[in-house]
Design a protein around this motif. Structure first.
Motif, PDB file in Angstrom:
ATOM      1  N   PHE A 105       1.988  -2.621 -11.731  1.00 15.83           N
ATOM      2  CA  PHE A 105       1.331  -1.592 -11.106  1.00 15.83           C
ATOM      3  C   PHE A 105       2.013  -0.188 -11.788  1.00 15.83           C
ATOM      4  O   PHE A 105       3.317  -0.219 -11.954  1.00 15.83           O
ATOM      5  CB  PHE A 105       1.265  -1.397  -9.504  1.00 15.83           C
ATOM      6  CG  PHE A 105       0.370  -2.515  -9.136  1.00 15.83           C
ATOM      7  CD1 PHE A 105      -0.977  -2.435  -8.739  1.00 15.83           C
ATOM      8  CD2 PHE A 105       0.969  -3.650  -8.667  1.00 15.83           C
ATOM      9  CE1 PHE A 105      -1.645  -3.478  -8.141  1.00 15.83           C
ATOM     10  CE2 PHE A 105       0.330  -4.754  -8.217  1.00 15.83           C
ATOM     11  CZ  PHE A 105      -1.009  -4.755  -7.977  1.00 15.83           C
ATOM     12  N   PRO A 106       1.338   0.882 -11.988  1.00 16.51           N
ATOM     13  CA  PRO A 106       1.857   2.112 -12.657  1.00 16.51           C
ATOM     14  C   PRO A 106       2.805   2.911 -11.280  1.00 16.51           C
ATOM     15  O   PRO A 106       2.403   2.885 -10.091  1.00 16.51           O
ATOM     16  CB  PRO A 106       0.540   3.031 -12.935  1.00 16.51           C
ATOM     17  CG  PRO A 106      -0.387   2.529 -12.357  1.00 16.51           C
ATOM     18  CD  PRO A 106      -0.185   0.977 -11.998  1.00 16.51           C
ATOM     19  N   GLU A 107       3.773   3.571 -11.430  1.00 15.18           N
ATOM     20  CA  GLU A 107       4.379   4.468 -10.852  1.00 15.18           C
ATOM     21  C   GLU A 107       3.553   6.021 -10.421  1.00 15.18           C
ATOM     22  O   GLU A 107       2.949   6.255 -11.585  1.00 15.18           O
ATOM     23  CB  GLU A 107       5.498   5.020 -11.313  1.00 15.18           C
ATOM     24  CG  GLU A 107       6.700   5.395 -10.244  1.00 15.18           C
ATOM     25  CD  GLU A 107       8.012   5.690 -10.660  1.00 15.18           C
ATOM     26  OE1 GLU A 107       8.674   4.892  -9.977  1.00 15.18           O
ATOM     27  OE2 GLU A 107       8.265   6.371 -11.763  1.00 15.18           O
ATOM     28  N   VAL A 108       3.084   6.228  -9.176  1.00 18.30           N
ATOM     29  CA  VAL A 108       2.578   7.496  -9.115  1.00 18.30           C
ATOM     30  C   VAL A 108       3.228   8.520  -8.410  1.00 18.30           C
ATOM     31  O   VAL A 108       3.948   8.050  -7.708  1.00 18.30           O
ATOM     32  CB  VAL A 108       0.845   7.130  -8.699  1.00 18.30           C
ATOM     33  CG1 VAL A 108       0.180   6.428  -9.602  1.00 18.30           C
ATOM     34  CG2 VAL A 108       1.185   6.598  -7.136  1.00 18.30           C
ATOM     35  N   GLU A 109       2.908   9.768  -8.390  1.00 18.76           N
ATOM     36  CA  GLU A 109       3.423  10.857  -7.431  1.00 18.76           C
ATOM     37  C   GLU A 109       2.612  10.500  -6.165  1.00 18.76           C
ATOM     38  O   GLU A 109       1.739  10.719  -5.949  1.00 18.76           O
ATOM     39  CB  GLU A 109       3.302  12.145  -8.139  1.00 18.76           C
ATOM     40  CG  GLU A 109       4.009  13.168  -7.301  1.00 18.76           C
ATOM     41  CD  GLU A 109       4.173  14.567  -7.958  1.00 18.76           C
ATOM     42  OE1 GLU A 109       4.725  15.415  -7.340  1.00 18.76           O
ATOM     43  OE2 GLU A 109       3.803  14.729  -9.143  1.00 18.76           O
ATOM     44  N   ALA A 110       3.635  10.205  -5.199  1.00 16.03           N
ATOM     45  CA  ALA A 110       3.077  10.288  -3.927  1.00 16.03           C
ATOM     46  C   ALA A 110       3.194  11.653  -2.960  1.00 16.03           C
ATOM     47  O   ALA A 110       2.231  12.007  -2.502  1.00 16.03           O
ATOM     48  CB  ALA A 110       3.831   9.120  -2.969  1.00 16.03           C
ATOM     49  N   ASP A 111       4.132  12.281  -3.047  1.00 17.01           N
ATOM     50  CA  ASP A 111       4.412  13.660  -2.780  1.00 17.01           C
ATOM     51  C   ASP A 111       5.384  14.349  -3.704  1.00 17.01           C
ATOM     52  O   ASP A 111       6.061  13.623  -4.641  1.00 17.01           O
ATOM     53  CB  ASP A 111       5.144  13.600  -1.354  1.00 17.01           C
ATOM     54  CG  ASP A 111       4.276  13.348  -0.185  1.00 17.01           C
ATOM     55  OD1 ASP A 111       3.002  13.898   0.007  1.00 17.01           O
ATOM     56  OD2 ASP A 111       4.515  12.117   0.535  1.00 17.01           O
ATOM     57  N   PRO A 112       5.605  15.692  -3.586  1.00  9.67           N
ATOM     58  CA  PRO A 112       6.522  16.356  -4.611  1.00  9.67           C
ATOM     59  C   PRO A 112       7.786  15.514  -4.383  1.00  9.67           C
ATOM     60  O   PRO A 112       8.531  15.483  -3.308  1.00  9.67           O
ATOM     61  CB  PRO A 112       6.523  17.806  -4.308  1.00  9.67           C
ATOM     62  CG  PRO A 112       5.253  17.863  -3.515  1.00  9.67           C
ATOM     63  CD  PRO A 112       4.754  16.651  -2.872  1.00  9.67           C
ATOM     64  N   GLY A 113       8.326  15.098  -5.552  1.00  5.50           N
ATOM     65  CA  GLY A 113       9.806  14.504  -5.751  1.00  5.50           C
ATOM     66  C   GLY A 113       9.751  12.970  -5.153  1.00  5.50           C
ATOM     67  O   GLY A 113      10.801  12.548  -4.891  1.00  5.50           O
ATOM     68  N   VAL A 114       8.541  12.617  -4.983  1.00  5.22           N
ATOM     69  CA  VAL A 114       8.398  11.094  -4.438  1.00  5.22           C
ATOM     70  C   VAL A 114       7.599  10.323  -5.233  1.00  5.22           C
ATOM     71  O   VAL A 114       6.302  10.733  -5.396  1.00  5.22           O
ATOM     72  CB  VAL A 114       8.288  11.063  -3.102  1.00  5.22           C
ATOM     73  CG1 VAL A 114       7.936   9.823  -2.533  1.00  5.22           C
ATOM     74  CG2 VAL A 114       8.853  11.860  -2.210  1.00  5.22           C
ATOM     75  N   LYS A 115       8.194   9.297  -5.888  1.00  6.77           N
ATOM     76  CA  LYS A 115       7.221   8.471  -6.707  1.00  6.77           C
ATOM     77  C   LYS A 115       7.065   7.101  -5.983  1.00  6.77           C
ATOM     78  O   LYS A 115       7.798   6.681  -5.072  1.00  6.77           O
ATOM     79  CB  LYS A 115       7.869   7.979  -7.926  1.00  6.77           C
ATOM     80  CG  LYS A 115       8.080   9.023  -8.751  1.00  6.77           C
ATOM     81  CD  LYS A 115       7.244   9.791  -9.669  1.00  6.77           C
ATOM     82  CE  LYS A 115       7.460  10.637 -10.631  1.00  6.77           C
ATOM     83  NZ  LYS A 115       6.401  11.318 -11.197  1.00  6.77           N
ATOM     84  N   ARG A 116       5.855   6.452  -6.293  1.00  2.00           N
ATOM     85  CA  ARG A 116       5.244   5.292  -5.255  1.00  2.00           C
ATOM     86  C   ARG A 116       4.864   4.457  -6.430  1.00  2.00           C
ATOM     87  O   ARG A 116       4.243   4.609  -7.305  1.00  2.00           O
ATOM     88  CB  ARG A 116       4.131   5.447  -4.365  1.00  2.00           C
ATOM     89  CG  ARG A 116       3.519   4.525  -3.632  1.00  2.00           C
ATOM     90  CD  ARG A 116       2.148   4.830  -2.776  1.00  2.00           C
ATOM     91  NE  ARG A 116       1.011   4.898  -3.712  1.00  2.00           N
ATOM     92  CZ  ARG A 116       0.260   6.070  -3.724  1.00  2.00           C
ATOM     93  NH1 ARG A 116       0.128   6.778  -2.609  1.00  2.00           N
ATOM     94  NH2 ARG A 116      -0.741   5.914  -4.471  1.00  2.00           N
ATOM     95  N   GLN A 117       5.426   3.019  -6.208  1.00  2.00           N
ATOM     96  CA  GLN A 117       5.044   1.961  -7.032  1.00  2.00           C
ATOM     97  C   GLN A 117       4.324   0.421  -6.165  1.00  2.00           C
ATOM     98  O   GLN A 117       5.512   0.426  -5.439  1.00  2.00           O
ATOM     99  CB  GLN A 117       5.923   1.645  -8.255  1.00  2.00           C
ATOM    100  CG  GLN A 117       5.435   0.651  -9.055  1.00  2.00           C
ATOM    101  CD  GLN A 117       6.535   0.277 -10.242  1.00  2.00           C
ATOM    102  OE1 GLN A 117       7.544   0.515 -10.103  1.00  2.00           O
ATOM    103  NE2 GLN A 117       5.714  -0.272 -11.354  1.00  2.00           N
TER     104      GLN A 117
END
Length: 108
Positions: A5-17
């Motif tokens: 799964f790709p890593e995406v921006e969840a919130d500013p300064g936070v990546k979600r994968q």
């Protein structure tokens, strides 16, 4: 079968994968890149377990505030309002039951 799964921006300064998923369970990494980054207060019907892989975080869950660090874990009940602030950059590993289908579609 292993899915990537790709890593995406969840919130500013936070990546979600998303790391793995099935209809009954999902495992997700949240990577906080700097102190001060936040996972904004929110709630959802899923039961959530959080494990602190690295870093330090100030959490609020259902009005209770506490700090956590590497190796700490806790459960967030269904529909409890929760969020966190990063104190030291690091990674949270969250599990959700059932799966968060909203995490399987790209952010707008």
């Amino acid at each position: 079968m292993i899915k990537h799964f790709p890593e995406v921006e969840a919130d500013p300064g936070v990546k979600r994968q998303v790391l793995s998923d099935s209809p009954e369970l999902m495992v997700v990494a949240f990577r906080f890149q700097a102190a001060g980054a936040e996972g904004k207060l929110h709630n959802h019907p899923h039961v959530q377990s959080t494990y602190v892989e690295s870093g330090r975080f100030a959490f609020t869950v259902a009005g209770e505030s506490f700090d956590v660090g590497p190796g700490d874990s806790f459960v967030i009940p269904s529909n409890a309002v929760h969020g966190c602030r990063c104190l030291e950059p690091g990674t949270l590993i969250d599990t959700f039951a059932p799966r968060r289908d909203d995490f399987l579609t790209p952010n707008p």
